[in-house]
Structure formats: C-alpha cells, structure tokens
Motif scaffolding. Structure first.
Motif, PDB file in Angstrom:
ATOM      1  N   SER A  97       0.802  -1.213   0.046  1.00 30.90           N
ATOM      2  CA  SER A  97       0.077  -0.071   0.053  1.00 30.90           C
ATOM      3  C   SER A  97       0.905   1.320  -0.068  1.00 30.90           C
ATOM      4  N   PHE A  98       0.358   2.215  -0.393  1.00 31.67           N
ATOM      5  CA  PHE A  98       0.899   3.608  -0.381  1.00 31.67           C
ATOM      6  C   PHE A  98       0.654   4.461   0.931  1.00 31.67           C
ATOM      7  N   ASN A  99       1.875   5.063   1.261  1.00 28.97           N
ATOM      8  CA  ASN A  99       1.875   6.001   2.535  1.00 28.97           C
ATOM      9  C   ASN A  99       2.228   7.284   1.894  1.00 28.97           C
ATOM     10  N   PHE A 100       1.079   8.398   2.243  1.00 28.01           N
ATOM     11  CA  PHE A 100       1.228   9.663   1.494  1.00 28.01           C
ATOM     12  C   PHE A 100       0.924  10.721   2.493  1.00 28.01           C
ATOM     13  N   ARG A 101       1.828  11.595   2.559  1.00 27.54           N
ATOM     14  CA  ARG A 101       1.371  12.882   3.561  1.00 27.54           C
ATOM     15  C   ARG A 101       1.345  12.420   4.993  1.00 27.54           C
ATOM     16  N   GLY A 125      -5.554   9.743  17.901  1.00 31.39           N
ATOM     17  CA  GLY A 125      -4.804  10.775  17.507  1.00 31.39           C
ATOM     18  C   GLY A 125      -5.189  11.948  16.656  1.00 31.39           C
ATOM     19  N   GLU A 126      -4.709  13.276  17.038  1.00 29.25           N
ATOM     20  CA  GLU A 126      -4.688  14.193  15.780  1.00 29.25           C
ATOM     21  C   GLU A 126      -3.288  14.496  15.609  1.00 29.25           C
ATOM     22  N   ALA A 127      -3.107  14.919  14.270  1.00 29.43           N
ATOM     23  CA  ALA A 127      -1.887  15.138  13.614  1.00 29.43           C
ATOM     24  C   ALA A 127      -2.153  16.178  12.494  1.00 29.43           C
ATOM     25  N   HIS A 128      -0.830  16.665  12.058  1.00 29.39           N
ATOM     26  CA  HIS A 128      -1.012  17.663  10.737  1.00 29.39           C
ATOM     27  C   HIS A 128       0.258  17.517   9.965  1.00 29.39           C
ATOM     28  N   ALA A 129      -0.032  17.567   8.647  1.00 26.97           N
ATOM     29  CA  ALA A 129       1.018  17.792   7.615  1.00 26.97           C
ATOM     30  C   ALA A 129       1.048  18.992   6.983  1.00 26.97           C
ATOM     31  N   GLU A 181       6.563  18.464   6.720  1.00 28.60           N
ATOM     32  CA  GLU A 181       6.428  18.388   8.089  1.00 28.60           C
ATOM     33  C   GLU A 181       5.370  17.335   8.502  1.00 28.60           C
ATOM     34  N   ALA A 182       5.249  16.405   9.023  1.00 32.92           N
ATOM     35  CA  ALA A 182       4.090  15.796   9.541  1.00 32.92           C
ATOM     36  C   ALA A 182       4.410  15.222  10.857  1.00 32.92           C
ATOM     37  N   VAL A 183       3.462  15.561  11.792  1.00 27.92           N
ATOM     38  CA  VAL A 183       3.699  15.323  13.127  1.00 27.92           C
ATOM     39  C   VAL A 183       2.408  15.003  13.997  1.00 27.92           C
ATOM     40  N   TYR A 184       2.609  14.291  15.060  1.00 29.28           N
ATOM     41  CA  TYR A 184       1.534  14.070  15.717  1.00 29.28           C
ATOM     42  C   TYR A 184       1.178  15.111  16.977  1.00 29.28           C
ATOM     43  N   ASP A 185      -0.083  15.448  16.824  1.00 30.62           N
ATOM     44  CA  ASP A 185      -0.240  16.611  17.725  1.00 30.62           C
ATOM     45  C   ASP A 185      -1.009  16.142  19.009  1.00 30.62           C
ATOM     46  N   ASP A 186      -1.548  14.910  18.997  1.00 28.87           N
ATOM     47  CA  ASP A 186      -2.090  14.521  20.347  1.00 28.87           C
ATOM     48  C   ASP A 186      -2.389  13.068  19.940  1.00 28.87           C
ATOM     49  N   HIS A 197       7.629  12.805  14.724  1.00 29.78           N
ATOM     50  CA  HIS A 197       7.392  12.652  13.144  1.00 29.78           C
ATOM     51  C   HIS A 197       6.239  11.521  12.956  1.00 29.78           C
ATOM     52  N   MET A 198       5.234  11.598  12.196  1.00 31.59           N
ATOM     53  CA  MET A 198       4.600  10.470  11.627  1.00 31.59           C
ATOM     54  C   MET A 198       5.397   9.371  10.976  1.00 31.59           C
ATOM     55  N   THR A 199       4.973   8.208  10.968  1.00 31.17           N
ATOM     56  CA  THR A 199       5.790   7.210  10.580  1.00 31.17           C
ATOM     57  C   THR A 199       5.617   7.091   9.088  1.00 31.17           C
ATOM     58  N   ASN A 200       6.635   6.230   8.555  1.00 35.15           N
ATOM     59  CA  ASN A 200       6.907   5.886   7.244  1.00 35.15           C
ATOM     60  C   ASN A 200       6.791   7.090   6.395  1.00 35.15           C
ATOM     61  N   THR A 201       7.094   8.273   6.791  1.00 37.77           N
ATOM     62  CA  THR A 201       6.942   9.448   5.951  1.00 37.77           C
ATOM     63  C   THR A 201       8.597  10.229   6.027  1.00 37.77           C
ATOM     64  N   PRO A 202       9.038  10.037   4.919  1.00 38.64           N
ATOM     65  CA  PRO A 202      10.486  10.932   4.566  1.00 38.64           C
ATOM     66  C   PRO A 202      10.283  12.268   4.721  1.00 38.64           C
ATOM     67  N   GLU A 203      11.198  12.926   5.223  1.00 37.45           N
ATOM     68  CA  GLU A 203      11.208  14.390   5.429  1.00 37.45           C
ATOM     69  C   GLU A 203      11.045  15.037   3.976  1.00 37.45           C
ATOM     70  N   TYR A 204      11.507  14.626   3.152  1.00 37.27           N
ATOM     71  CA  TYR A 204      11.516  15.104   1.808  1.00 37.27           C
ATOM     72  C   TYR A 204      11.751  13.800   0.952  1.00 37.27           C
ATOM     73  N   THR A 205      11.252  14.188  -0.587  1.00 35.63           N
ATOM     74  CA  THR A 205      11.384  13.060  -1.652  1.00 35.63           C
ATOM     75  C   THR A 205      12.041  13.922  -2.587  1.00 35.63           C
ATOM     76  N   LEU A 206      12.864  13.447  -3.338  1.00 34.98           N
ATOM     77  CA  LEU A 206      13.511  14.211  -4.344  1.00 34.98           C
ATOM     78  C   LEU A 206      13.623  13.026  -5.721  1.00 34.98           C
ATOM     79  N   ASP A 207      13.464  13.664  -6.672  1.00 36.78           N
ATOM     80  CA  ASP A 207      13.428  12.774  -8.091  1.00 36.78           C
ATOM     81  C   ASP A 207      13.905  13.662  -9.114  1.00 36.78           C
TER      82      ASP A 207
END
Length: 702
Positions: free
Chosen positions: A92-96, A548-552, A577-582, A598-608
């Motif tokens: 599966s895909f993990n996004f934001r 939980g609550e979070a934001h990206a 920047e994806a983090v857990y707030d609560d 930081h939220m799991t499975n989320t690279p801080e950046y991607t570059l192609d």
C-alpha cells in the motif's frame, strides 16, 4: 552476484552499438512538450488546466524509466512511499503521513485509492499490474471524494490501460537480469469488426531468485524468490455514434517464498532463519463493464466493477521454525453511475458532474494467526488463530460544479459527497497446541455490526491568468469509515471509528518557453482528526484505535523540460513536516505520549531528478536519481527504527532502431547501496532493499 551475466549483457549491447547509425523514433520527437490529456476530473482536460495537484507519467515515460511495479512508481511521485506490508503479493501507499501499514493495517483499507480502469483497489492484497500495458498514470493529491465513486481520503492513483484501436499491431518484450531474473510480455491489438469492435490482449511473466540467501539446512536457499504472471483482455465496442462499451478482464497470479526481512538492524543478504517452509501465493481477478454515452446536453457513464482475490501465506516473523499464517478471500462488486456536462471549449464555462455509487464487499479470513514455540514457558508449540468474515455495504452520492465568477478567468468549484457504510463481522478465536491440536482455551465467537455516515464538502477558486498559467486554492474534507479489529477477542473493543481530514491546497501551474517547460507547485496543510492508529493491546496482539490528532504541511513540485528535441529533463520534489499533535498509546497499565513526534513511514523530503537523451541515430540513455529524507518507522521516533537519507541511482542505455527493434542495458541501484525499505517494529524486522542488479532488455513492435 552473477558477474558472468553482466559481462554477457555488456557484450551484447556493445555489439549493437557497433552497428551503423540508422534513423529511429527520436527523429519524430518534437522540440517541445506535447500537451497531456488527463481524466483526473472524470472528463478529458489538459493536465495543466486541472485545478488539482497532479503528477502524470505517460506510456513512454513508463518504458524509459523502467517502471515495472508499484515500488518503482512511488519513486517518481512526491511525498509518497510504497510499503509491501510484509507481503510479496501486495502492499500500500503511504502519503503525507497516512497509510495502511503501521497505522491502520488491521483495517486492510488504504487512504490512497488505486483506481485501475475504474476498478477500485483499496486492499493491500494482489496490488500488482503489468505496467507494459499501461497508457498513463495520474496521481491526484488530496481528498477526491467529490469526483470518485469510491472515496479517497489522501489521494487517487489513476491507472489507465491501453485502449483497443482499429489497427492490427502489437509488441513483445523480454529481459534477462542478475539473480536469475527473467521476464517476458506481449500486447496484441486487433480489429474484429471494422469501426465497431476492437480487442486488445496482453500477457506478462517474470521470475527471480531474489537477493537473499538463507543458509538454513533443508530450507529455502533463495529466500525471497518469486514468480508472477498475468493475462489481460479488453474489448471496445461502438454500438452507435453516441455510445461506447468497454469490457475487460484481468488475471494475476503470484507464487513467492518470503519477504526479504532480517532480524535486527545488522543488514545482510546472507541469513540463517531456521524457518524451512515460507510461502506466499495470491490470485486476483479484475473485471469491468464500462458504458459511456455522449449527448448534446450531457455525458453519461455506468461502470460495473468486480474484484476477487485469494491470498495465503506462511511467513517468517523472526521465530525459528514458526511464524504467521493466513488464508484470505476478498471480493468487491461495485456500481457507479454518473452524469456530467459535455466537454467545453475552455475552462471558463459552467461545468457539472453528479454520480451515485454502491458496492458490496467481503473480506473472509479462513485462517489468520501465529504459530510459535512457547516451550520455554512450558506451553509447547502454540497456535493462535482468528478466522473472521467482514461484510461491508457502501452507498454514496457525489458531485461538483464549476461556475465562472466576475470574469471568464476566475471560476469557483463547489463539491459535496454523502456516504453511508454498514459493516458486520463474524469473529472466532482459537488457541491450541500445534502438535496435539488440543484446545488451550475454549473457542470464542461473537458477531458485531456498526455503520458510519458523513457529508463531505469541497470549495475551490481557480484563476486562469492566460492559456499558459493558472492558480488555484482548494479546501476539501477527507474521510475513512470505521471498521473492526479482526483479532480482537472482546466484542466491546472490536470497533474503531472513522478518521477525518481537512485539506488546504494552494497551487500554480505554468507552461513556459514555447511549451518546452511545464511545471506545477502546490503548498498544502492537512489536519487529521480521530486518526486510526495501531497499538499493542497485549503481547502479540495489535489493534486499531482512534487515538490521535496530527497535521502535515509542505510543498510539492513537478516539472518536465525539453530544451532540445533529443533531451528531456524531469523531476519532482516533496518537502513535508508531518507530526502527531495529540497521540497517547496505552501500554500495559500505563501510557506513552507521542505528541510532536514525526508521523511514521514519512520521509522528511523526496527528490526525483531524471534525464533521457534520445539521439536521432537510435542511441538512448536515461538516468534517475532518487533521494529520500530521514524516515521514522516507529511512533516513538527511536533511532533504531529510523533511516537516514537514502540515495538511489538507476540507469538505462540502449539502441532504438527504425525497424522497431530496441535493445537496452539497465542497472538498478547503480552504486550498490545497502539499505532497508520498511520495518516491523513489533518483531524487530527490517526489509532489505534490492542490491545492484544489471539486466538486458529487448523489445519489438509490429
């Protein structure tokens, strides 16, 4: 590695280079970028005029970039990762920040929907397709519930197969690569009734010994070997000038041993597991009937879809001799009907779309559990099994309108969706001695039912400065319904609730330098509420709760540039920047807070960054550089379950002949980087990434 194969391939390719230069397909390559038509909004439009953050990969780009599987595709999309979820037959895909694995894997539903020719793929099983038969991939970022019958909280990956035509034509392709990798595929297109009925047939086969060696006596030496095959047929029929009927059926089959996991972070391609009989098998059927009608006042589409799959496995989870097992059957029968305004000459016209959707789904786990040696505790070899059946009914109505405002350049989009989901689960729990089959506890059974409904809204402003530049701002609500924990023995704790998101997008799209450069940039901020998260309720027992609550927030950029007809530069950038707030997890009698992690499975950046060079004499070369920022795989952001920045380089070089014969040498992971792609925190498992692989590919079109 098989060095003799590398030398053999290199000699073949060098001999091709010695042939005299001849004209190739590069001579017809324009000195500009051709407009890309997409169906992201369920109607044809130019990609640069669609007010949605969008990445498009065309048929030629799929071939040039050597995209064969979903994990390859993910490298070209910003802020996304593909996780195999412990399976060779899917993922599966993990996004934001949100995804299935590590969060709501127990729910078996992904917030990123794969829309395969209108067939919704939401499960993590059987997520494979033949990319040689794909005409285009469109990645729509953000909630898309007002456009699609099946809801999509985080985004949609629209995969479109090649359309049958009135020409008799086809192609065949084969490859050899290291680790005894071989593959072959074909596509044939043929007219059956002139100007009325056309058929397309495609097939694919591949196998490899994998890249892990297990030294367990009597075990699987090629630990992660796997093979797969697929067959696809599609018919296009024009009963009249106003109607078009598409019928299609696809079959895929996978037979594999084990996922390339190692225990602990000491990465190695040589292991000794003492686990002798791993297996993973999956068979998936996809079918669709798509009827379209075009009239002066409106367009019409009715699409009936069916997806059925069976997956079974016996997997290594770090336990010598014993591990996890499952036998899973899934099916989805869906019906979508929608009406929309006819195509407009420009984007300043009033546009509308309205539709209804209904589906019946079943996920049946004939077996699902673990077998492990508890003799140290005086319990012998214990098996825990949780067979269950979850039935779901979906009903939704959705739509959008776009209206011009004070000028033709400024338009407003309003959308809405109402969705009702009802589910019930029949659950059983067994614990018994694996040797004697005697029950260790009395079997438990219960039934539970629940339902969820929601209204979702969308609002947007679109400003077309001119034919080459547009700006847009969008506010949209996202949603995933609740469900059941299929391994929960307590019926009072079996249900988890829906999760919600609120997504803000601000973006722009540009076409510059006489259509030589197209680019898009979007800034986003997403709030997540009642986040579905996975937690360990007791040893070896993981459930989903709303905790939980979070934001990206971040920015995503796509660009494509053709400065001269033979050279193509392209790429994408994602910063997040994806983090857990609560987020507080109950552990034993206490709890742990993950606020500001930081939220799991989320690279801080991607570059192609990529380049293709196609000379008029037939010479071709392509290179892709991928970089993933630091990634945390555990909720506590521990150093052990984190990965530093990762760099990967892939290359492809070859010759393309006017006779439609093409030959290439390619290499994946050019610098032989040793890395892991994902983890299973509960068992301290790390999934090894593929080492350097060299291959030779040949194709022929007729």
């Amino acid at each position: 590695m098989h060095c003799s194969l590398s030398k053999f391939i290199l000699l073949i390719l060098l001999s091709l280079f010695l042939l005299p230069g001849i004209k190739s397909q590069a001579e017809t390559t324009p000195n500009r970028l051709e407009p890309i038509i997409v169906t992201a909004e369920k109607r044809e439009n130019l990609a640069q005029k669609v007010a949605i953050p969008l990445t498009v990969i065309t048929e030629n780009e799929i071939q040039d970039r050597n995209i064969r599987k979903m994990s390859d595709l993910a490298l070209f999309l910003p802020n996304i990762q593909y996780l195999q979820s412990g399976r060779m037959d899917g993922g599966s895909f993990n996004f934001r920040g949100v995804g299935m694995f590590g969060m709501s894997v127990i729910s078996e539903r992904s917030p990123v929907l794969i829309n395969f020719d209108g067939i919704p793929w939401e499960s993590r099983f059987g997520v494979v397709c033949d990319f040689n038969n794909i005409s285009q991939v469109e990645f729509l970022r953000g909630p898309q519930g007002t456009l699609y019958g099946k809801n999509a909280m985080a985004g949609v990956i629209n995969i479109k197969t090649k359309k049958p035509s009135g020409l008799f034509q086809g192609n065949a392709q084969g490859y050899l690569e290291e680790n005894n990798g071989i593959g072959a595929n074909f596509q044939i297109n043929a007219p059956v009734i002139e100007e009325k009925l056309f058929v397309r047939l495609a097939g694919n086969y591949s196998k490899t010994d994998g890249w892990m060696t297990d030294h367990t006596p009597g075990g699987e030496e090629e630990w992660d070997h796997h093979k797969s095959g697929s067959l696809f047929v599609k018919a296009l029929y024009y009963p009249s000038d106003n109607f078009e009927l598409n019928l299609q059926y696809g079959l895929s089959d996978i037979d594999a041993a084990a996922v390339p996991f190692v225990v602990g972070k000491d990465l190695s391609y040589d292991i000794t597991t003492n686990f002798t009989n791993p297996e993973m098998k999956a068979t998936t059927h996809n079918a669709a009937m798509d009827l379209s009608g075009n009239f002066d006042a409106f367009d019409f589409k009715a699409i009936t879809t069916f997806r059925q799959g069976n997956a079974n496995s016996y997997q290594y989870f770090g336990f010598p001799k014993y591990g996890g097992f499952d036998d899973i059957e899934e099916y989805t029968l869906g019906q979508e009907i929608r009406f929309s305004s006819p195509p407009a000459e420009d984007n300043s016209k009033f546009k509308w779309l309205a539709g209804i959707y209904a589906a019946n789904e079943q996920s049946k786990r004939n077996t699902s559990g673990y077998t492990f040696d508890m003799s140290y505790y005086g319990l012998g070899v214990t098996t825990s099994n949780d067979p269950s059946t979850i039935d779901s009914q979906y009903y939704a109505t959705f739509g959008e309108i776009t209206v011009p405002l004070v000028s033709e350049k400024l338009t407003m989009t309003l959308g809405g969706r109402y969705e009702y989901v009802a589910r019930d689960m029949e659950h059983h729990h067994q614990e018994y001695d694996e040797i004697t089959k005697a029950d260790l506890i009395a079997s438990q059974s219960y039934n539970v039912s629940d339902s969820w409904d929601v209204f979702l809204g969308k609002a947007g402003l679109n400003y077309h400065l001119n034919d080459k530049t547009m700006f847009y701002a969008t506010l949209a609500q996202g949603y995933m319904p609740g469900g059941f924990n299929y391994i929960e023995t307590d019926p009072e704790a079996a249900t988890f609730d829906a999760q919600h998101s609120l997504d803000y997008e601000l973006g722009a799209k540009f076409t510059l330098f006489s259509n030589k450069l197209i680019a898009g940039v979007n800034f986003f901020y997403t709030e997540y509420n009642d986040l579905q998260v996975s937690q360990e309720a007791s040893p070896m027992k993981f459930v989903v709760v709303n905790a939980g609550e979070a934001h990206a927030q971040g920015v995503e950029v796509d660009f494509s540039y053709r400065p001269i007809h033979s050279l193509h530069l392209y790429g994408s950038i994602g910063l997040i920047e994806a983090v857990y707030d609560d987020f507080e997890e109950n552990i034993g009698t206490g709890s742990v807070k993950y606020n500001d992690n930081h939220m799991t499975n989320t690279p801080e950046y991607t570059l192609d960054l990529g380049i293709t060079y196609r000379k008029s004499n037939g010479f071709f070369v392509a290179a892709d550089y991928h970089r993933l920022g630091k990634t945390y795989f555990s909720k506590d952001n521990s150093a052990h379950f984190s990965r530093e920045e990762l760099d990967l380089v892939n290359m492809k070089i070859g010759w393309e002949f006017a006779s439609s014969l093409n030959a290439y040498l390619y290499v994946r992971n050019l610098f032989d980087k040793e890395y892991f792609t994902e983890t299973v925190e509960e068992y301290d498992l790390f999934m090894m990434g593929e080492p350097r692989v060299v291959g030779f590919q040949i194709s022929y079109k007729f």
